[in-house]
Structures are given as C-alpha cells and as structure tokens.
Design an enzyme around this catalytic site. Structure first.
Site, PDB file in Angstrom:
ATOM      1  N   ASP A 124       0.842  -1.202   0.000  1.00  0.00           N
ATOM      2  CA  ASP A 124       0.000   0.000   0.000  1.00  0.00           C
ATOM      3  C   ASP A 124       0.876   1.251   0.000  1.00  0.00           C
ATOM      4  O   ASP A 124       0.698   2.151  -0.842  1.00  0.00           O
ATOM      5  CB  ASP A 124      -0.899  -0.043   1.235  1.00  0.00           C
ATOM      6  CG  ASP A 124      -1.808   1.160   1.364  1.00  0.00           C
ATOM      7  OD1 ASP A 124      -2.577   1.413   0.421  1.00  0.00           O
ATOM      8  OD2 ASP A 124      -1.766   1.835   2.410  1.00  0.00           O
ATOM      9  N   ARG A 146      -8.129  10.625 -13.498  1.00  0.00           N
ATOM     10  CA  ARG A 146      -7.682  10.625 -12.093  1.00  0.00           C
ATOM     11  C   ARG A 146      -7.162   9.254 -11.660  1.00  0.00           C
ATOM     12  O   ARG A 146      -6.770   9.091 -10.505  1.00  0.00           O
ATOM     13  CB  ARG A 146      -8.840  11.046 -11.189  1.00  0.00           C
ATOM     14  CG  ARG A 146      -9.309  12.487 -11.406  1.00  0.00           C
ATOM     15  CD  ARG A 146     -10.486  12.817 -10.483  1.00  0.00           C
ATOM     16  NE  ARG A 146     -10.141  12.604  -9.083  1.00  0.00           N
ATOM     17  CZ  ARG A 146     -11.045  12.367  -8.120  1.00  0.00           C
ATOM     18  NH1 ARG A 146     -12.330  12.313  -8.430  1.00  0.00           N
ATOM     19  NH2 ARG A 146     -10.667  12.190  -6.878  1.00  0.00           N
ATOM     20  N   LYS A 147      -7.203   8.260 -12.533  1.00  0.00           N
ATOM     21  CA  LYS A 147      -6.839   6.890 -12.143  1.00  0.00           C
ATOM     22  C   LYS A 147      -5.414   6.562 -12.587  1.00  0.00           C
ATOM     23  O   LYS A 147      -5.111   6.537 -13.786  1.00  0.00           O
ATOM     24  CB  LYS A 147      -7.804   5.886 -12.773  1.00  0.00           C
ATOM     25  CG  LYS A 147      -9.246   6.108 -12.373  1.00  0.00           C
ATOM     26  CD  LYS A 147     -10.131   5.123 -13.123  1.00  0.00           C
ATOM     27  CE  LYS A 147     -11.561   5.563 -13.110  1.00  0.00           C
ATOM     28  NZ  LYS A 147     -12.422   4.729 -13.961  1.00  0.00           N
TER      29      LYS A 147
HETATM   30  C1  LIG Z   1      -0.395  12.377   1.786  1.00  0.00           C
HETATM   31  C2  LIG Z   1       0.668  11.301   1.881  1.00  0.00           C
HETATM   32  C3  LIG Z   1       0.431  10.124   0.953  1.00  0.00           C
HETATM   33  C4  LIG Z   1       1.482   9.086   1.121  1.00  0.00           C
HETATM   34  C5  LIG Z   1       1.688   8.143  -0.045  1.00  0.00           C
HETATM   35  C6  LIG Z   1       0.622   7.116  -0.229  1.00  0.00           C
HETATM   36  C7  LIG Z   1       0.909   5.887   0.564  1.00  0.00           C
HETATM   37  C8  LIG Z   1      -0.286   5.483   1.405  1.00  0.00           C
HETATM   38  C9  LIG Z   1      -1.444   5.013   0.571  1.00  0.00           C
HETATM   39  C10 LIG Z   1      -2.668   4.895   1.432  1.00  0.00           C
HETATM   40  O1  LIG Z   1      -2.702   4.093   2.336  1.00  0.00           O
HETATM   41  S1  LIG Z   1      -3.948   5.960   1.135  1.00  0.00           S
HETATM   42  C11 LIG Z   1      -5.078   5.493   2.437  1.00  0.00           C
HETATM   43  C12 LIG Z   1      -6.025   4.408   2.015  1.00  0.00           C
HETATM   44  N1  LIG Z   1      -6.961   4.919   1.051  1.00  0.00           N
HETATM   45  C13 LIG Z   1      -8.029   5.644   1.421  1.00  0.00           C
HETATM   46  O2  LIG Z   1      -8.251   5.899   2.575  1.00  0.00           O
HETATM   47  C14 LIG Z   1      -8.914   6.115   0.303  1.00  0.00           C
HETATM   48  C15 LIG Z   1     -10.374   6.211   0.755  1.00  0.00           C
HETATM   49  N2  LIG Z   1     -11.206   6.551  -0.393  1.00  0.00           N
HETATM   50  C16 LIG Z   1     -11.388   7.843  -0.784  1.00  0.00           C
HETATM   51  O3  LIG Z   1     -10.875   8.783  -0.145  1.00  0.00           O
HETATM   52  C17 LIG Z   1     -12.204   8.077  -1.988  1.00  0.00           C
HETATM   53  O4  LIG Z   1     -13.038   6.975  -2.240  1.00  0.00           O
HETATM   54  C18 LIG Z   1     -11.342   8.350  -3.248  1.00  0.00           C
HETATM   55  C19 LIG Z   1     -10.503   9.647  -3.036  1.00  0.00           C
HETATM   56  C20 LIG Z   1     -10.413   7.183  -3.594  1.00  0.00           C
HETATM   57  C21 LIG Z   1     -12.255   8.571  -4.443  1.00  0.00           C
HETATM   58  O5  LIG Z   1     -13.258   9.505  -4.068  1.00  0.00           O
HETATM   59  P1  LIG Z   1     -13.593  10.757  -4.985  1.00  0.00           P
HETATM   60  O6  LIG Z   1     -14.929  11.261  -4.519  1.00  0.00           O
HETATM   61  O7  LIG Z   1     -12.453  11.715  -5.003  1.00  0.00           O
HETATM   62  O8  LIG Z   1     -13.671  10.162  -6.457  1.00  0.00           O
HETATM   63  P2  LIG Z   1     -14.877   9.324  -7.132  1.00  0.00           P
HETATM   64  O9  LIG Z   1     -15.538   8.407  -6.182  1.00  0.00           O
HETATM   65  O10 LIG Z   1     -15.710  10.267  -7.931  1.00  0.00           O
HETATM   66  O11 LIG Z   1     -14.027   8.388  -8.122  1.00  0.00           O
HETATM   67  C22 LIG Z   1     -13.216   8.972  -9.166  1.00  0.00           C
HETATM   68  C23 LIG Z   1     -13.003   7.875 -10.192  1.00  0.00           C
HETATM   69  O12 LIG Z   1     -12.212   6.839  -9.565  1.00  0.00           O
HETATM   70  C24 LIG Z   1     -12.964   5.603  -9.543  1.00  0.00           C
HETATM   71  N3  LIG Z   1     -12.744   4.971  -8.245  1.00  0.00           N
HETATM   72  C25 LIG Z   1     -12.706   5.574  -7.048  1.00  0.00           C
HETATM   73  N4  LIG Z   1     -12.485   4.677  -6.082  1.00  0.00           N
HETATM   74  C26 LIG Z   1     -12.375   3.479  -6.692  1.00  0.00           C
HETATM   75  C27 LIG Z   1     -12.170   2.163  -6.225  1.00  0.00           C
HETATM   76  N5  LIG Z   1     -11.986   1.911  -4.952  1.00  0.00           N
HETATM   77  N6  LIG Z   1     -12.114   1.163  -7.132  1.00  0.00           N
HETATM   78  C28 LIG Z   1     -12.282   1.419  -8.441  1.00  0.00           C
HETATM   79  N7  LIG Z   1     -12.483   2.658  -8.945  1.00  0.00           N
HETATM   80  C29 LIG Z   1     -12.551   3.674  -8.083  1.00  0.00           C
HETATM   81  C30 LIG Z   1     -14.421   6.025  -9.690  1.00  0.00           C
HETATM   82  O13 LIG Z   1     -15.195   4.975 -10.242  1.00  0.00           O
HETATM   83  C31 LIG Z   1     -14.292   7.207 -10.636  1.00  0.00           C
HETATM   84  O14 LIG Z   1     -14.116   6.735 -11.958  1.00  0.00           O
HETATM   85  P3  LIG Z   1     -14.744   7.505 -13.228  1.00  0.00           P
HETATM   86  O15 LIG Z   1     -14.100   8.876 -13.208  1.00  0.00           O
HETATM   87  O16 LIG Z   1     -14.355   6.677 -14.420  1.00  0.00           O
HETATM   88  O17 LIG Z   1     -16.227   7.565 -12.966  1.00  0.00           O
END
Ligand SMILES: CCCCCCCCCC(=O)SCCNC(=O)CCNC(=O)[C@H](O)C(C)(C)COP(=O)(O)OP(=O)(O)OC[C@H]1O[C@@H](n2cnc3c(N)ncnc32)[C@H](O)[C@@H]1OP(=O)(O)O
Length: 162
Positions: free
Chosen positions: A86, A131-132
């Site tokens: 991750d 954005r993906k």
């Molecule tokens: C700041 C320091 C960073 C450090 C580096 C990174 C290392 C750590 C990595 C992590 O652990 S991050 C923490 C774990 N992840 C989270 O907590 C994310 C929780 N989820 C969210 O915050 C939101 O669901 C997310 C920002 C991912 C998406 O929400 P949004 O409202 O911004 O976007 P939206 O739901 O409209 O989705 C945008 C597009 O992405 C797609 N999408 C979003 N989540 C998806 C998913 N889970 N699976 C498949 N597709 C997904 C969605 O279908 C859509 O596709 P289309 O544009 O084609 O319609």
C-alpha cells in the site's frame, strides 16, 4: 549470499543498501512525515524501509520484515505485506508526480515471506487515465516472488489537498 538475501537477528544492523544504479529517495520531503505505520521506525523491530529510484525514475524499496510483522510462525503477516505494498505502490504514484490516495489494492500472496529478511519491492506506473493511476508491483528476493499487486490510485481533488 547477497545483501538482499541475508537474514538478521532483531536489533542487529540490517543492510538496506540499494542496487548500484539506484539513488536514495527521500519520501518525507515529498509527502511529509505521516508515513509512520510502515516507515516510522527505521531502527525498530517492525519494518525497516529504504526507498530508491532507478535511472528511469521507477521507485524501489528494500524492506526488512522484523519480528513484529509475524503472522504464520516465522513468516510475515499478510497484512504486513499489504501495508508495505500500500505504502510503496502509493508512493510510486506520488514519485511519478501524482498526489493520490489508494482506492483499490489487489494482492496475490505467492510465497510465505520469512521474517527477519530483507526483500525488494519494485514498482511501475503502468497507466494514467484521468484521475486513475495504475501501479503494479512485486515483492521478491532473488528468484522468489513473495507477492505481487495491482494498485489503483486516485488523484486527490484539489479541495481535499492540504
Ligand atoms: C499524503 C501522503 C500520501 C502518502 C503516499 C501514499 C501511501 C499510502 C497510501 C494509502 O494508504 S492511502 C489510504 C487508504 N486509502 C483511502 O483511505 C482512500 C479512501 N477513499 C477515498 O478517499 C475516496 O473513495 C477516493 C478519493 C479514492 C475517491 O473519491 P472521490 O470522490 O475523489 O472520487 P470518485 O468516487 O468520484 O471516483 C473517481 C473515479 O475513480 C474511480 N474509483 C474511485 N475509487 C475506486 C475504487 N476503490 N475502485 C475502483 N475505482 C474507483 C471512480 O469509479 C471514478 O471513476 P470515473 O471517473 O471513471 O467515474
């Protein structure tokens, strides 16, 4: 025996040196100090991690899975492997210039990973569609593949960026 295949007793020095053509990658300078879960104890008994970039700017890591990552006896917990992937694959997207969070992470555990061992994570950003950002990665040592993963990263909306 290469540095990446040595096993180490807890508390002993661990060789996390990279390949000759890698340069150290300073993750906190890019994303801040928040990555404590995996990277926060560089001398501890959980994970010890060092990130690098190769000449093509792909992100790699050397990772020691310490005794506190144990799941099955003598081997790393699947969640420990997932945490490393991750962070490492998400960070690969950041290193490529995308401010993201991980939306989906699919991991195949291919072999049990002995604890107190240094392994390598390699990563590739394989596609960018709006954005993906899709990042693939492998966790291995020598010829042994421990895990492989596909990580869908989603760029953070401007209003959510701090
Ligand atoms: C700041 C320091 C960073 C450090 C580096 C990174 C290392 C750590 C990595 C992590 O652990 S991050 C923490 C774990 N992840 C989270 O907590 C994310 C929780 N989820 C969210 O915050 C939101 O669901 C997310 C920002 C991912 C998406 O929400 P949004 O409202 O911004 O976007 P939206 O739901 O409209 O989705 C945008 C597009 O992405 C797609 N999408 C979003 N989540 C998806 C998913 N889970 N699976 C498949 N597709 C997904 C969605 O279908 C859509 O596709 P289309 O544009 O084609 O319609």
């Amino acid at each position: 025996m290469t540095a990446s295949s040595e096993e180490h007793a807890a508390g002993a020095a661990v060789d996390l040196s990279g390949a000759p053509d890698w340069t150290l990658f300073d993750a906190p300078s890019l994303v801040g100090d928040s990555l404590r879960f995996v990277s926060g104890q560089p001398d501890g008994d959980r994970f010890r991690v060092r990130y690098f970039r190769d000449a093509e700017q792909h992100l790699h890591a050397r990772i020691w899975f310490g005794p506190e990552t144990e799941g099955p006896p003598g081997h790393a917990h699947g969640g420990a492997v997932a945490a490393v992937m991750d962070e490492g694959l998400g960070l690969a997207a950041w290193a490529a210039g995308y401010a993201i969070v991980v939306g989906n992470l699919n991991i195949s555990f291919r072999a049990m990973l002995p604890i107190q061992k240094v392994v390598t994570l390699e990563s590739r950003v394989v596609s960018v569609e709006g954005r993906k950002i899709m990042v693939h990665g492998r966790l291995f040592c020598g010829d042994t593949l421990f895990a492989e993963g596909q990580c869908l990263c989603i760029t953070i909306k401007k209003e959510n960026q701090s």
